[in-house]
Motif scaffolding. Structure first.
Motif, PDB file in Angstrom:
ATOM      1  N   ALA A  62      -4.425   0.998  -7.071  1.00  0.00           N
ATOM      2  CA  ALA A  62      -5.781   0.782  -6.519  1.00  0.00           C
ATOM      3  C   ALA A  62      -6.568   1.766  -6.754  1.00  0.00           C
ATOM      4  O   ALA A  62      -7.939   1.507  -7.249  1.00  0.00           O
ATOM      5  CB  ALA A  62      -5.786   0.491  -5.078  1.00  0.00           C
ATOM      6  N   GLN A  63      -6.384   3.254  -6.858  1.00  0.00           N
ATOM      7  CA  GLN A  63      -7.507   4.195  -6.951  1.00  0.00           C
ATOM      8  C   GLN A  63      -7.955   4.214  -8.461  1.00  0.00           C
ATOM      9  O   GLN A  63      -9.065   4.435  -8.875  1.00  0.00           O
ATOM     10  CB  GLN A  63      -6.846   5.421  -6.714  1.00  0.00           C
ATOM     11  CG  GLN A  63      -7.597   6.695  -7.070  1.00  0.00           C
ATOM     12  CD  GLN A  63      -7.249   7.854  -6.315  1.00  0.00           C
ATOM     13  OE1 GLN A  63      -6.503   8.623  -6.725  1.00  0.00           O
ATOM     14  NE2 GLN A  63      -7.907   8.433  -5.327  1.00  0.00           N
ATOM     15  N   VAL A  65     -11.526  -3.493  -5.865  1.00  0.00           N
ATOM     16  CA  VAL A  65     -10.210  -3.681  -5.625  1.00  0.00           C
ATOM     17  C   VAL A  65      -9.981  -3.807  -3.872  1.00  0.00           C
ATOM     18  O   VAL A  65     -10.636  -3.079  -3.258  1.00  0.00           O
ATOM     19  CB  VAL A  65      -9.327  -2.199  -5.829  1.00  0.00           C
ATOM     20  CG1 VAL A  65      -8.119  -2.292  -5.475  1.00  0.00           C
ATOM     21  CG2 VAL A  65      -9.497  -2.079  -7.344  1.00  0.00           C
ATOM     22  N   THR A  66      -9.165  -4.645  -3.717  1.00  0.00           N
ATOM     23  CA  THR A  66      -8.671  -4.949  -2.125  1.00  0.00           C
ATOM     24  C   THR A  66      -7.113  -4.523  -2.140  1.00  0.00           C
ATOM     25  O   THR A  66      -6.456  -5.227  -2.792  1.00  0.00           O
ATOM     26  CB  THR A  66      -9.075  -6.382  -1.829  1.00  0.00           C
ATOM     27  OG1 THR A  66     -10.339  -6.674  -2.018  1.00  0.00           O
ATOM     28  CG2 THR A  66      -8.633  -6.505  -0.350  1.00  0.00           C
ATOM     29  N   LEU A  67      -6.797  -3.617  -1.331  1.00  0.00           N
ATOM     30  CA  LEU A  67      -5.514  -3.246  -0.962  1.00  0.00           C
ATOM     31  C   LEU A  67      -4.910  -3.830   0.175  1.00  0.00           C
ATOM     32  O   LEU A  67      -5.338  -3.718   1.399  1.00  0.00           O
ATOM     33  CB  LEU A  67      -5.278  -1.811  -0.774  1.00  0.00           C
ATOM     34  CG  LEU A  67      -4.237  -1.139  -0.900  1.00  0.00           C
ATOM     35  CD1 LEU A  67      -3.206  -1.341  -2.189  1.00  0.00           C
ATOM     36  CD2 LEU A  67      -4.232   0.689  -0.546  1.00  0.00           C
ATOM     37  N   LEU A 123     -10.090   6.923  -1.144  1.00  0.00           N
ATOM     38  CA  LEU A 123      -9.916   5.375  -1.639  1.00  0.00           C
ATOM     39  C   LEU A 123     -11.335   4.695  -1.360  1.00  0.00           C
ATOM     40  O   LEU A 123     -11.828   3.907  -1.848  1.00  0.00           O
ATOM     41  CB  LEU A 123      -8.561   4.786  -1.466  1.00  0.00           C
ATOM     42  CG  LEU A 123      -7.332   5.347  -1.974  1.00  0.00           C
ATOM     43  CD1 LEU A 123      -5.976   4.435  -1.339  1.00  0.00           C
ATOM     44  CD2 LEU A 123      -7.445   5.202  -3.567  1.00  0.00           C
ATOM     45  N   SER A 136       0.776  -1.411  -0.041  1.00  0.00           N
ATOM     46  CA  SER A 136      -0.030  -0.026   0.130  1.00  0.00           C
ATOM     47  C   SER A 136       0.922   1.331   0.001  1.00  0.00           C
ATOM     48  O   SER A 136       0.214   2.428   0.541  1.00  0.00           O
ATOM     49  CB  SER A 136      -0.952   0.222   1.338  1.00  0.00           C
ATOM     50  OG  SER A 136      -0.202   0.137   2.331  1.00  0.00           O
ATOM     51  N   ALA A 166      -9.964   1.212  -9.214  1.00  0.00           N
ATOM     52  CA  ALA A 166     -11.289   1.219  -8.492  1.00  0.00           C
ATOM     53  C   ALA A 166     -12.376   2.258  -9.566  1.00  0.00           C
ATOM     54  O   ALA A 166     -13.410   2.078  -9.709  1.00  0.00           O
ATOM     55  CB  ALA A 166     -11.480   1.963  -7.262  1.00  0.00           C
ATOM     56  N   VAL A 224     -12.599   1.005  -2.575  1.00  0.00           N
ATOM     57  CA  VAL A 224     -11.282   0.420  -2.313  1.00  0.00           C
ATOM     58  C   VAL A 224     -11.461  -0.172  -0.824  1.00  0.00           C
ATOM     59  O   VAL A 224     -11.711   0.336  -0.037  1.00  0.00           O
ATOM     60  CB  VAL A 224      -9.903   0.917  -2.421  1.00  0.00           C
ATOM     61  CG1 VAL A 224      -8.786   0.186  -1.953  1.00  0.00           C
ATOM     62  CG2 VAL A 224      -9.855   1.397  -3.732  1.00  0.00           C
TER      63      VAL A 224
END
Length: 492
Positions: free
Chosen positions: A159-160, A169-171, A203, A151, A163, A208
């Motif tokens: 991730a942004q 999205v999983t961070l 996010l 991250s 998404a 996210v």
């Protein structure tokens, strides 16, 4: 182009700072940004060159002439839109980027460059103050799921972007808080962590899902071990679990393996990596209670490594109240000014004095450590020797040996690559430096040898700048989106 004759009428305006005596009393940011009038003057200096070398010098290719002109015209919202079109997190780069764009500024050929970084800083800070930065959730879900592992700035940017393309999205982050080395490697006096927290909230509002405290890799390697940076991971997720739950996996774990100095006496107490020392103070600043925090109070501190991480150790040691701080650099002292006709528009080698150096630090160049010496198992000094280049090699200078006192030694010589277990667990091929092997070519870019597994950021390219991590995260997001959907409208 701003003001046609602005570059002839106005000089560069530097951002202000609190006095050394004042800022050493706290760990908060001390830079005083440009006000609106000052930012407009800096924007007026931009020449809107036919070839914008500044944009080419910027890793994310910020459209610098455009936002400079918009600031001169007092169109702050327009400037923000231009800035956000290439950079997800200008508040990060506006604080800690070394500004290769300014080195490439055409005005820098024979004058002082436009204050591009300070303009960027002013734009995004005003945007947050005015409430212009808002979540931008996707209008239509794609039905695809992506796991982003790591991250830091590359993972957050990817991730942004993903998404916003509609993907779920999983961070994942192995440490106790999201942010990677932005969170635990950058001192608060250079960038307060509230800037990360605001982006994390954005996010989440964009869909996210955050999973801190989760180690991704082999079950035998991860659970309870975490990292030296944050708390130990409370949960382990294996690659097989990710393959089953997600349509694509993007590895953005960074390059956290510190370069060591294996000379006699290395095992003495009081010798630590910078990334053991710096994160602890950040955690204390965040309100955590630590037992046995590494501190420099009243100690003679020697920092080995002349880069930004070493400078961060200097500033933190001074705030602790060190008796003395000395920073070692293996290479010779660089010139005060670069040879601009020779180096422009590339990043020049020249003497750079950071705000931490200004706070009190002896700097030793062309010096090598032969041995750590100690008493009763604890370091008390370093045996050193002066070095010079001869026939293209760095050689010791006879008769230059000396022993310097040290109660605390901090190793800040950079990072050699990602921590080993993650890439091994996924079976990702590695290059000669131990980084994930993945091309950046548009066709199949950022894809590893493992189906549906991608890699970006320092884990792929090696130790680099935050701005390069953001670029890689954005480009990798384009590649993943294209892989999932057959095409992508995300900017590359």
């Amino acid at each position: 182009m701003g003001k046609t004759t602005g570059f002839m009428e106005h000089g560069r305006i530097e951002e202000g700072h609190q006095s050394v005596a004042e800022r050493l009393r706290h760990y908060k940011e001390f830079v005083i940004g440009l006000d609106e009038d000052q930012a407009r003057v800096q924007g007026a200096r931009c020449m809107d060159c036919g070839t914008p070398f500044c944009s080419h010098g910027c890793p994310v290719n910020n459209i610098i002439p455009d936002f400079n002109d918009l600031i001169y015209q007092a169109d702050w919202k327009g400037a923000l839109e231009v800035l956000h079109s290439t950079n997800n997190f200008p508040e990060f780069t506006g604080r800690i980027c070394p500004a290769p764009c300014e080195a490439a500024c055409v005005l820098n050929v024979n004058d002082k460059a436009v204050g591009i970084k300070s303009i960027e800083h002013a734009i995004i800070d005003r945007a947050w103050q005015q409430g212009w930065v808002q979540p931008r959730p996707a209008r239509h879900p794609s039905g695809k799921k992506v796991a982003v592992v790591g991250s830091g700035p590359a993972g957050m940017a990817a991730a942004q972007q993903l998404a916003r393309a509609g993907h779920g999205v999983t961070l994942f982050e192995k440490n106790d808080r999201v942010g990677g080395l932005l969170r635990y490697g950058i001192p608060d006096f250079k960038m307060e962590k509230s800037h990360i927290d605001r982006r994390i909230a954005q996010l989440q509002a964009e869909g996210v899902v955050l999973r801190p405290g989760v180690f991704v890799g082999s079950a035998s390697e991860g659970l309870g071990k975490g990292s030296k940076v944050g708390n130990a991971a409370k949960e382990t997720v294996t690659p097989e679990q990710l393959y089953a739950q997600f349509d694509a996996v993007l590895l953005t774990g960074g390059a956290e393996q510190s370069r060591d100095l294996p000379v006699p006496g290395r095992g003495l107490d009081g010798i630590h990596f910078a990334m053991e020392f710096l994160p602890q103070q950040n955690k204390v600043n965040a309100g955590d209670k630590l037992k046995g925090q590494l501190r420099a109070d009243g100690k003679h501190v020697i920092v080995i490594g002349g880069g930004d991480t070493g400078s961060d150790c200097v500033g933190t040691s001074r705030r602790h109240g060190a008796a003395s701080v000395t920073q070692f650099e293996l290479l010779p002292r660089p010139p005060e000014e670069e040879n601009r006709p020779l180096t422009w528009p590339y990043w020049p080698i020249k003497l750079r004095t950071s705000s931490s150096h200004e706070e009190g630090c002896a700097r030793e160049f062309a010096i090598a450590t032969r041995e750590f010496v100690g008493d009763k198992g604890r370091v008390t000094g370093l045996k050193t020797v002066r070095v010079q280049f001869k026939d293209g090699k760095l050689v010791e200078i006879a008769g230059s040996e000396q022993t310097l006192p040290a109660d605390l030694v901090l190793l800040a010589m950079g990072f050699v690559g990602p921590v080993a277990p993650v890439l091994d667990a996924f079976g990702v091929e590695q290059d000669a430096r131990g980084n994930a092997r993945a091309s950046t070519e548009p066709d199949g870019g950022y894809a590893t040898n493992v189906p549906k597994v991608f890699a970006a950021g320092d884990m792929r390219r090696g130790q680099s700048l935050v701005v390069w991590a953001i670029r890689e995260g954005r480009q990798a997001a384009h590649a993943v989106d294209r892989f999932l959907m057959g095409h992508s409208e995300l900017p590359r």
